[in-house]
Design a protein around this motif. Structure first.
Motif, mmCIF file in Angstrom:
data_model
loop_
_atom_site.group_PDB
_atom_site.id
_atom_site.type_symbol
_atom_site.label_atom_id
_atom_site.label_comp_id
_atom_site.label_asym_id
_atom_site.label_seq_id
_atom_site.Cartn_x
_atom_site.Cartn_y
_atom_site.Cartn_z
ATOM 1 N N ALA A 22 -12.335 12.263 -8.573
ATOM 2 C CA ALA A 22 -13.263 11.128 -8.649
ATOM 3 C C ALA A 22 -14.669 11.604 -9.008
ATOM 4 N N TYR A 23 -15.083 12.770 -8.512
ATOM 5 C CA TYR A 23 -16.390 13.330 -8.880
ATOM 6 C C TYR A 23 -16.369 13.881 -10.301
ATOM 7 N N TYR A 24 -15.238 14.451 -10.686
ATOM 8 C CA TYR A 24 -15.096 15.019 -12.033
ATOM 9 C C TYR A 24 -15.125 13.933 -13.100
ATOM 10 N N ARG A 25 -14.476 12.816 -12.836
ATOM 11 C CA ARG A 25 -14.430 11.700 -13.785
ATOM 12 C C ARG A 25 -14.921 10.423 -13.102
ATOM 13 N N PRO A 26 -16.236 10.273 -12.918
ATOM 14 C CA PRO A 26 -16.744 9.064 -12.246
ATOM 15 C C PRO A 26 -16.469 7.790 -13.040
#
Length: 82
Positions: A22-26
């Motif tokens: 989720a942080y990698y692909r917001p």
């Protein structure tokens, strides 16, 4: 699966993999159903490898269109099987 339930041996690892994605692909974030893929990966590899594999699975347009809720691309994918 008891491995991933609250207090299970892989609960934290599953959460870490999903949060990392989720942080990698917001732009995609977390979407219901990702946990099944991440859990299958964690049963066969460590958390870092599972994150990399999950990111690679969603790198192409095939699965990403479903999890990014890209309706036009989803319709194209569904038409292939209609």
């Amino acid at each position: 699966w008891p491995f991933f339930h609250r207090g299970g041996p892989l609960e934290n690892e599953l959460r870490e993999v999903l949060e990392a994605y989720a942080y990698y692909r917001p732009d995609v974030g977390y979407v219901q159903g990702m946990n099944y893929l991440a859990a299958m990966l964690l049963l066969n590899m460590g958390p870092w490898e599972a994150f990399v594999a999950l990111a690679n699975l969603f790198h192409g347009h095939h699965l990403l269109s479903f999890f990014a809720m890209d309706l036009p691309r989803m319709r194209i994918r569904f038409a292939v099987f209609a």
